[in-house]
Write a protein that holds these residues in place. Structure first.
Motif, PDB file in Angstrom:
ATOM      1  N   ALA A   1       0.840  -1.197   0.000  1.00  0.00           N
ATOM      2  CA  ALA A   1       0.000   0.000   0.000  1.00  0.00           C
ATOM      3  C   ALA A   1       0.868   1.238   0.000  1.00  0.00           C
ATOM      4  CB  ALA A   1      -0.913   0.002   1.229  1.00  0.00           C
ATOM      5  N   LEU A   2       0.278   2.342  -0.449  1.00  0.00           N
ATOM      6  CA  LEU A   2       1.000   3.611  -0.443  1.00  0.00           C
ATOM      7  C   LEU A   2       1.436   3.949   0.975  1.00  0.00           C
ATOM      8  CD1 LEU A   2       1.895   6.094  -2.125  1.00  0.00           C
ATOM      9  CD2 LEU A   2      -0.284   7.163  -1.509  1.00  0.00           C
ATOM     10  N   TYR A   3       0.549   3.721   1.952  1.00  0.00           N
ATOM     11  CA  TYR A   3       0.877   3.912   3.366  1.00  0.00           C
ATOM     12  C   TYR A   3       0.976   2.529   3.995  1.00  0.00           C
ATOM     13  CZ  TYR A   3      -0.493   8.609   2.175  1.00  0.00           C
ATOM     14  OH  TYR A   3      -0.579   9.830   1.559  1.00  0.00           O
TER      15      TYR A   3
ATOM     16  N   SER B   1      -0.421  12.057  -3.279  1.00  0.00           N
ATOM     17  CA  SER B   1      -1.480  11.167  -3.770  1.00  0.00           C
ATOM     18  C   SER B   1      -1.770  11.391  -5.258  1.00  0.00           C
ATOM     19  CB  SER B   1      -2.754  11.349  -2.944  1.00  0.00           C
ATOM     20  OG  SER B   1      -3.153  12.714  -2.920  1.00  0.00           O
ATOM     21  N   ASP B   2      -1.743  12.645  -5.710  1.00  0.00           N
ATOM     22  CA  ASP B   2      -1.965  12.906  -7.139  1.00  0.00           C
ATOM     23  C   ASP B   2      -0.870  12.275  -7.984  1.00  0.00           C
ATOM     24  OD1 ASP B   2      -4.243  14.294  -6.549  1.00  0.00           O
ATOM     25  OD2 ASP B   2      -3.324  16.287  -6.705  1.00  0.00           O
ATOM     26  N   THR B   3       0.375  12.426  -7.519  1.00  0.00           N
ATOM     27  CA  THR B   3       1.509  11.836  -8.239  1.00  0.00           C
ATOM     28  C   THR B   3       1.379  10.322  -8.293  1.00  0.00           C
ATOM     29  OG1 THR B   3       2.912  13.658  -7.481  1.00  0.00           O
ATOM     30  CG2 THR B   3       4.021  11.687  -8.287  1.00  0.00           C
TER      31      THR B   3
ATOM     32  N   GLU C   1      -8.321   7.331  -4.661  1.00  0.00           N
ATOM     33  CA  GLU C   1      -8.223   7.325  -3.206  1.00  0.00           C
ATOM     34  C   GLU C   1      -8.171   5.914  -2.627  1.00  0.00           C
ATOM     35  OE1 GLU C   1     -10.862   9.897  -1.119  1.00  0.00           O
ATOM     36  OE2 GLU C   1     -10.341  11.648  -2.322  1.00  0.00           O
ATOM     37  N   ASP C   2      -7.960   4.940  -3.473  1.00  0.00           N
ATOM     38  CA  ASP C   2      -7.690   3.587  -2.986  1.00  0.00           C
ATOM     39  C   ASP C   2      -6.172   3.463  -2.900  1.00  0.00           C
ATOM     40  OD1 ASP C   2      -7.322   0.953  -2.426  1.00  0.00           O
ATOM     41  OD2 ASP C   2      -8.291   0.176  -4.232  1.00  0.00           O
TER      42      ASP C   2
ATOM     43  N   PRO D   1      -1.296  27.946  11.465  1.00  0.00           N
ATOM     44  CA  PRO D   1      -1.026  27.560  10.073  1.00  0.00           C
ATOM     45  C   PRO D   1      -0.792  26.062   9.895  1.00  0.00           C
ATOM     46  CG  PRO D   1       0.734  28.966  10.940  1.00  0.00           C
ATOM     47  CD  PRO D   1      -0.243  28.782  12.035  1.00  0.00           C
ATOM     48  N   VAL D   2      -0.994  25.613   8.685  1.00  0.00           N
ATOM     49  CA  VAL D   2      -0.695  24.239   8.305  1.00  0.00           C
ATOM     50  C   VAL D   2       0.772  23.942   8.605  1.00  0.00           C
ATOM     51  CG1 VAL D   2      -0.352  22.760   6.282  1.00  0.00           C
ATOM     52  CG2 VAL D   2      -2.477  24.059   6.538  1.00  0.00           C
ATOM     53  N   ALA D   3       1.025  22.764   9.207  1.00  0.00           N
ATOM     54  CA  ALA D   3       2.365  22.249   9.527  1.00  0.00           C
ATOM     55  C   ALA D   3       2.940  22.819  10.810  1.00  0.00           C
ATOM     56  CB  ALA D   3       3.355  22.444   8.385  1.00  0.00           C
ATOM     57  N   CYS D   4       2.188  23.697  11.533  1.00  0.00           N
ATOM     58  CA  CYS D   4       2.687  24.183  12.816  1.00  0.00           C
ATOM     59  C   CYS D   4       2.917  22.999  13.751  1.00  0.00           C
ATOM     60  CB  CYS D   4       1.689  25.153  13.436  1.00  0.00           C
ATOM     61  SG  CYS D   4       2.181  25.813  15.041  1.00  0.00           S
ATOM     62  N   ARG D   5       2.002  22.027  13.728  1.00  0.00           N
ATOM     63  CA  ARG D   5       2.229  20.769  14.422  1.00  0.00           C
ATOM     64  C   ARG D   5       2.308  19.664  13.381  1.00  0.00           C
ATOM     65  NH1 ARG D   5      -2.829  19.035  18.043  1.00  0.00           N
ATOM     66  NH2 ARG D   5      -1.659  17.085  17.969  1.00  0.00           N
ATOM     67  N   ARG D   6       2.737  18.508  13.784  1.00  0.00           N
ATOM     68  CA  ARG D   6       2.984  17.437  12.831  1.00  0.00           C
ATOM     69  C   ARG D   6       1.753  17.146  11.978  1.00  0.00           C
ATOM     70  NH1 ARG D   6       4.459  11.138  14.312  1.00  0.00           N
ATOM     71  NH2 ARG D   6       4.675  10.395  12.168  1.00  0.00           N
ATOM     72  N   LEU D   7       1.990  17.121  10.671  1.00  0.00           N
ATOM     73  CA  LEU D   7       0.915  16.834   9.722  1.00  0.00           C
ATOM     74  C   LEU D   7       0.792  15.331   9.499  1.00  0.00           C
ATOM     75  CD1 LEU D   7       1.108  19.362   6.747  1.00  0.00           C
ATOM     76  CD2 LEU D   7      -0.806  19.010   8.308  1.00  0.00           C
ATOM     77  N   THR D   8      -0.420  14.860   9.350  1.00  0.00           N
ATOM     78  CA  THR D   8      -0.638  13.482   8.944  1.00  0.00           C
ATOM     79  C   THR D   8      -1.822  13.443   7.994  1.00  0.00           C
ATOM     80  OG1 THR D   8      -0.991  11.210   9.714  1.00  0.00           O
ATOM     81  CG2 THR D   8      -2.123  12.953  10.911  1.00  0.00           C
ATOM     82  N   PRO D   9      -1.771  12.603   6.971  1.00  0.00           N
ATOM     83  CA  PRO D   9      -2.895  12.559   6.035  1.00  0.00           C
ATOM     84  C   PRO D   9      -4.102  11.833   6.609  1.00  0.00           C
ATOM     85  CG  PRO D   9      -1.213  10.990   5.391  1.00  0.00           C
ATOM     86  CD  PRO D   9      -0.643  11.771   6.526  1.00  0.00           C
ATOM     87  N   GLY D  10      -3.858  10.795   7.420  1.00  0.00           N
ATOM     88  CA  GLY D  10      -4.958  10.089   8.064  1.00  0.00           C
ATOM     89  C   GLY D  10      -6.053   9.626   7.136  1.00  0.00           C
ATOM     90  N   PRO D  11      -5.742   8.839   6.099  1.00  0.00           N
ATOM     91  CA  PRO D  11      -6.814   8.368   5.214  1.00  0.00           C
ATOM     92  C   PRO D  11      -7.906   7.645   6.010  1.00  0.00           C
ATOM     93  CG  PRO D  11      -4.660   7.808   4.314  1.00  0.00           C
ATOM     94  CD  PRO D  11      -4.418   8.325   5.687  1.00  0.00           C
ATOM     95  N   GLY D  12      -9.137   8.072   5.830  1.00  0.00           N
ATOM     96  CA  GLY D  12     -10.265   7.414   6.479  1.00  0.00           C
ATOM     97  C   GLY D  12     -10.715   8.027   7.785  1.00  0.00           C
ATOM     98  N   TYR D  13      -9.909   8.900   8.383  1.00  0.00           N
ATOM     99  CA  TYR D  13     -10.278   9.464   9.694  1.00  0.00           C
ATOM    100  C   TYR D  13     -11.519  10.345   9.596  1.00  0.00           C
ATOM    101  CZ  TYR D  13     -10.086  12.242  13.980  1.00  0.00           C
ATOM    102  OH  TYR D  13     -10.408  12.878  15.165  1.00  0.00           O
TER     103      TYR D  13
END
Length: 620
Positions: A122-124, A278-280, A293-294, A367-379
């Motif tokens: 899987a990608l993740y 994800s686009d790439t 998105e699979d 702002p975005v990235a001030c704290r750790r970013l995570t994509p969290g697919p499905g959350y």
């Protein structure tokens, strides 16, 4: 006037002008006296490359320890390497963490070592697959000959007279559980324990009064089963997840379909990223929009990775390029920061459309990235399911039967998961004592300071991997690990080659790096007001978790050590800096063995490109 003996010495030193001014006479006299006093010395009885044995101890068999296990025997001759690991297996945080939904939160093809590739499912990639990947490297390179499992370093002290580290190690018997302690003495110490290694229970009244199942995500252990097998018994359970960090974001969608009712208690706010690259990913695989998105690879895609090496290499390179194109988003007011903010806002509102009030509660003002970013697919998708409640009222206390919030609501529960993170204070769980009895934990109050994240003055022959300020805000942490290990390798090679007793960073060099940190971070989003482990869990204050710049800049910065930033002590009685030349020959000449034309080997011959005259004439 110059004395005749001094004239002779001056001539030997290359002076032939006998008409000297007073200050020149004084300098010449001093030079001659030095030359007379120093005189010749006894040469070493060894060849220039007849390297002395050198003992290296690594603390931790996570990814950093595994890379060290590969590189030190490969690069350092006559090394005696020991890797101490307190757990029952290798992998560090990937060995200890087994909670439902555990996965890599960046594309797996960007979360692998440069020299060891894998066909991921899987990608993740799920945590089990990452553990298998790391164990596979250990097996392939036979690293268990260096790794001591169930061996916990409980103290380390530097001996100034010998230039060696004395380690106290607690060993646990696998069968009886009995412990014993012993001492090991080494030349070089490599702490490689990382920052996300010691988990914390949250400070909530009554936490351990709860009579149901209580778990911390980092402490969840399904024993011999998979978490999916264990979760088969949860279909009638009411389960709470406390937190909205990266662990909670993976845990919630994993268990939501498995339980009767799920309550997510959320104190803070966070951005949910659009899955990285994800686009790439979809474009490279030629995915249709409905399949974008699979994030699992199909059997055909995995087979193509296995059989088409050029495609695999291109896929990996393009994904890495994409991941290393996000640094600008960490800079205040940048166009990429603005674009990311609008993209994430739109994505969160779209996925929370069924319960739009959650978006208002979850989206931050920082702002975005001030704290750790995570994509969290499905959350986000899980939060809007009918069996999930999103609770923002702060927890007052935990009772024997459930959780009570400050608004007076009490929810009865069967199980509580605390997804509340780690101790990120950079206060080590054991004492490291350097020169003059200085304790590293004391030195790191109120916050840690280092040289290039790896060295501290007063602690010679010590090189940390993933120490303070070594985290990466964008890109892959594994690049940092590989380059920091190689930095330590180069330092050990220098010690061995030049017969050094100690190598220690200069205080001024450490302070210069510290000044750079202080000057760099104010221009980034990391210094904005948000609670983050980057700032030791505080909303404001010094950034101690991240490198001051991009992952690529970090690699460039530590690729070639600045040896002028260190001070040295020699190990031999002779204090001539060239004593390490030995008896003037190489070992292969001395023994008439081995390769005596090594300079013709591929690693030494650098064939320059020949200019294309036609292209030059055309200005290409």
């Amino acid at each position: 006037m110059l004395q005749p003996r001094i004239k002779q010495v001056i001539a030997r030193l290359g002076y032939n002008n006998t008409i000297l001014h007073n200050n020149e006479i004084m300098s010449a006299n001093k030079l001659a006296e030095d030359a007379t006093t120093r005189g010749p010395f006894a040469l070493g009885d060894f060849a220039i490359d007849e390297y002395r044995p050198i003992r290296v101890a690594v603390i931790g068999a996570g990814i950093s320890g595994i890379v060290a296990g590969v590189r030190f025997p490969q690069k350092v001759p006559n090394v005696q390497l020991t890797i101490y690991e307190k757990d029952d297996g290798v992998g560090g945080t990937w060995y200890r963490n087994r909670y439902p939904g555990l996965a890599c939160d960046i594309p797996a093809h960007c979360y692998q070592l440069t020299f060891e590739e894998k066909d991921w499912s899987a990608l993740y990639a799920p945590g089990t697959e990452i553990r298998e990947y790391l164990q596979g490297i250990v097996d392939k390179y036979e690293l268990m000959r260096f790794i001591k499992l169930r061996h916990e370093v409980v103290g380390a002290q530097y001996a100034e007279d010998t230039g060696k580290w004395h380690l106290r190690v607690r060993r646990t018997d696998a069968e009886t559980g009995a412990t014993s302690e012993f001492e090991n003495v080494v030349d070089v110490l490599i702490p490689a324990i990382g920052v996300l290694s010691r988990w914390d229970w949250p400070d909530i009244e009554g936490l351990h009064d709860f009579k149901g199942e209580l778990h911390h995500t980092a402490g969840f252990d399904p024993q011999e089963k998979s978490w999916q097998e264990v979760a088969e018994d949860w279909k009638d359970k009411k389960v709470a997840v406390i937190g909205v960090g990266s662990s909670a974001i993976q845990l919630v969608p994993a268990i939501q379909p498995k339980v009767q009712r799920l309550y997510n208690y959320v104190r803070g706010k966070t951005w949910l990223a659009v899955p990285f690259a994800s686009d790439t990913f979809a474009t490279l695989l030629g995915r249709a929009p409905e399949d974008a998105e699979d994030y699992h690879f199909s059997a055909e895609e995995i087979e193509r990775f296995k059989t088409d090496e050029a495609f695999y290499r291109r896929f990996r390179a393009v994904m890495e390029n994409d991941m290393n194109s996000m640094h600008a988003a960490t800079l205040r007011g940048s166009d990429l920061q603005k674009e990311a903010t609008e993209l994430f806002k739109a994505n969160m509102r779209r996925k929370l459309a069924k319960k739009p009030w959650i978006a208002d509660c979850l989206m931050p003002t920082f702002p975005v990235a001030c704290r750790r970013l995570t994509p969290g697919p499905g959350y986000l998708e899980a939060l809007v399911e009918d069996n999930v409640e999103f609770i923002t009222s702060p927890i007052k206390r935990i009772t024997e039967r459930g959780i009570e919030t400050i608004d007076g609501q009490h929810t009865e529960l069967d199980m509580i998961f605390c997804a509340t993170g780690y101790d990120t204070s950079f206060q080590l769980p054991f004492e490291i004592v350097g020169r003059d009895g200085m304790r590293l934990n004391d030195r790191w109050q109120p916050h840690p300071t280092t040289y290039l994240t790896m060295c501290v003055d007063g602690f010679p022959n010590m090189f940390m991997v993933l120490g303070p300020n070594s985290g990466i805000g964008s890109g892959s942490m594994l690049i940092m690990i590989e380059y920091e290990v190689m930095y330590a390798v180069q330092a050990v090679l220098k010690m061995q080659r030049e017969r050094l007793k100690s190598i220690e960073v200069q205080r001024e060099a450490l302070l210069d790096f510290d000044d750079y940190l202080e000057s760099y971070f104010p221009k980034t989003v990391y210094s904005e007001k948000c609670r983050s482990w980057y700032k030791m869990g505080a909303e404001d204050g010094r950034v101690v978790g991240l490198w001051p710049g991009s992952a690529l800049a970090a690699a460039k910065a530590i690729m070639h050590p600045r040896w002028e930033d260190f001070k040295y002590e020699l190990i031999d009685p002779s204090k001539n800096r060239f004593f390490w030349f030995g008896d003037g020959q190489t070992y292969n000449e001395k023994t008439m063995s081995g390769d005596r034309a090594w300079y013709l080997g591929e690693e030494y011959v650098d064939v320059p490109p020949v200019p294309d005259k036609q292209s030059r004439l055309m200005g290409l």
